[in-house]
Design a protein around this motif. Structure first.
Motif, short mmCIF file in Angstrom:
data_model
loop_
_atom_site.label_atom_id
_atom_site.label_comp_id
_atom_site.label_asym_id
_atom_site.label_seq_id
_atom_site.Cartn_x
_atom_site.Cartn_y
_atom_site.Cartn_z
N GLU A 198 -0.76 7.07 1.51
CA GLU A 198 0.15 8.16 1.14
C GLU A 198 0.67 8.85 2.40
OE1 GLU A 198 -1.18 10.79 -2.07
OE2 GLU A 198 -2.92 9.47 -2.26
N GLU A 258 -10.01 8.05 6.93
CA GLU A 258 -9.07 8.25 5.81
C GLU A 258 -7.83 9.03 6.19
OE1 GLU A 258 -12.39 9.14 5.55
OE2 GLU A 258 -12.94 7.19 4.66
N SER A 306 -6.52 4.88 1.66
CA SER A 306 -7.53 4.52 0.68
C SER A 306 -7.50 3.00 0.54
CB SER A 306 -7.26 5.21 -0.66
OG SER A 306 -6.02 4.80 -1.20
N PRO A 307 -8.48 2.38 -0.12
CA PRO A 307 -8.53 0.91 -0.16
C PRO A 307 -7.25 0.26 -0.68
CG PRO A 307 -10.60 1.81 -0.91
CD PRO A 307 -9.68 2.98 -0.72
N LYS A 360 0.82 -1.21 0.00
CA LYS A 360 0.00 0.00 0.00
C LYS A 360 0.86 1.26 0.00
CE LYS A 360 -4.28 -1.75 2.04
NZ LYS A 360 -5.30 -1.56 3.10
N ARG A 391 -2.75 9.39 4.52
CA ARG A 391 -4.04 9.33 3.85
C ARG A 391 -4.29 7.89 3.40
NH1 ARG A 391 -7.17 13.30 1.78
NH2 ARG A 391 -5.48 14.80 2.17
#
Length: 342
Positions: A262, A229, A257-258, A113, A255
């Protein structure tokens, strides 16, 4: 041995041989001339300002504060030789993670990720995973050292300190054994640990003072979660590298997300205003007001005592007295030039 050489007291002979090897190693002359010591490249950092080429770094915070995410980002940037959070690129070296808290599949997902968050293809860098399995680090140090040498690993990440030490984190001996094991392994290291909170709101590593004194560089991580998030981190340099000036507090935004996570630099959240140095806060206040008295500065920074503000102003190279206002000294900030010959 019985089959090859006949039955003898091989146990005693092997013990004697091992003792001779150990005695020879401990009595060997390992001294060098200090003037012949190699120079540290890149200021001694492998990834500025988090990890070192030689010696230990320590990042500590409460559970769920983003420490492991930060450690995984450091691992990926280090192996790939990439910059992290806008700093200089890492020294590209293989990485070994010694894990006591998670498992290989979960850490793999985290690194994937993070790589996606960096905009990289989903190819996975060969970061090596070593399960701690509840065995103290000092008991595995020889095996880990062999793996480090075999792979040429330049960074060993250990998560987490208390489990890797074995027991009694508040006692000096387990912590000392832990750092002795890191020294024996011989690579730069990053240890992830937990905290104890003092009355003055500053967080220190949980356990013996050895956890603060033995690393060459320590970072305290604090966090607050804005939403599912967004997570905001505050990083505070409790022990600077090589007795230098502490690195300025750093704000980081995670941050989620699925398919990606970041990391980005951001301004430090107001929640951690008390963590900033007095000089930075005084300078910012005067700059915002244009000019100010000690009383006005304290009104803007109530956590700083007036006598501390006065001492800080007198030590600051860019602070100057402008005169008086209502019987109080008026201060301003002047622009410093590096080349005064102009």
């Amino acid at each position: 041995l019985d089959e090859m050489y006949g039955k003898q007291d091989w146990t005693a002979k092997l013990n004697a041989a091992c003792g001779m090897v150990r005695d020879t190693h401990l009595s060997s002359d390992r001294a060098i001339l200090l003037m012949d010591a190699a120079e540290e490249e890149g200021g001694g950092y492998s990834l500025y300002p988090f990890t070192l080429q030689q010696g230990g770094s320590f990042v500590f915070g409460k559970k769920g504060q983003g420490k492991t995410w930060l450690a995984c980002a450091i691992a990926a940037a280090t192996y790939l030789g990439l910059p992290l959070l806008g700093y200089a690129p890492a020294q590209q070296v293989p990485v070994l993670i010694v894990d006591y808290e998670s498992n290989a599949s979960w850490l793999k997902l985290r690194v994937e990720k993070l790589l996606a968050g960096m905009g990289l293809d989903p190819c996975f860098p060969p970061i090596f995973y070593w399960p701690g399995e509840g065995i103290p680090l000092f008991e595995q140090a020889a095996a880990i050292q062999r793996k480090v040498r075999q792979e040429g690993a330049g960074l060993v990440i250990v998560d987490s300190a208390i489990l890797a030490a074995g027991a009694d984190p508040e006692k000096a001996e387990p912590a000392s054994r832990y750092f002795a094991a890191l020294s024996f392994i011989g690579a730069g290291s990053l240890t992830v640990g937990h905290v104890i909170k003092n009355d003055d709101r500053q967080e220190d590593p949980y356990g013996s003072v050895v956890w603060h004194n033995s690393p060459r560089l320590t970072w305290n991580v604090q966090a607050w979660r804005e939403s599912e998030e967004l997570m905001h981190l505050g990083l505070f340099n409790r022990k600077p590298y090589s007795e230098g000036t502490p690195h300025k507090p750093m704000g980081i935004c995670l941050r989620f997300s699925p398919g990606a996570v970041e990391l980005a630099r951001e301004d430090l959240n107001i929640e951690w205003e008390h963590e900033r140095g007095a000089a930075d806060r005084v300078r910012e206040t005067i700059t915002r007001l244009g000019q100010a008295t000690v009383k006005q500065i304290q009104a803007e920074c109530p956590e700083i005592k007036s006598d501390t503000i006065g001492k800080t102003l007198r030590r600051m190279d860019d602070a100057e007295k402008l005169g008086t206002k209502d019987g109080s000294g008026l201060w301003g900030i002047r622009t410093l030039r590096s080349d005064m010959s102009d």
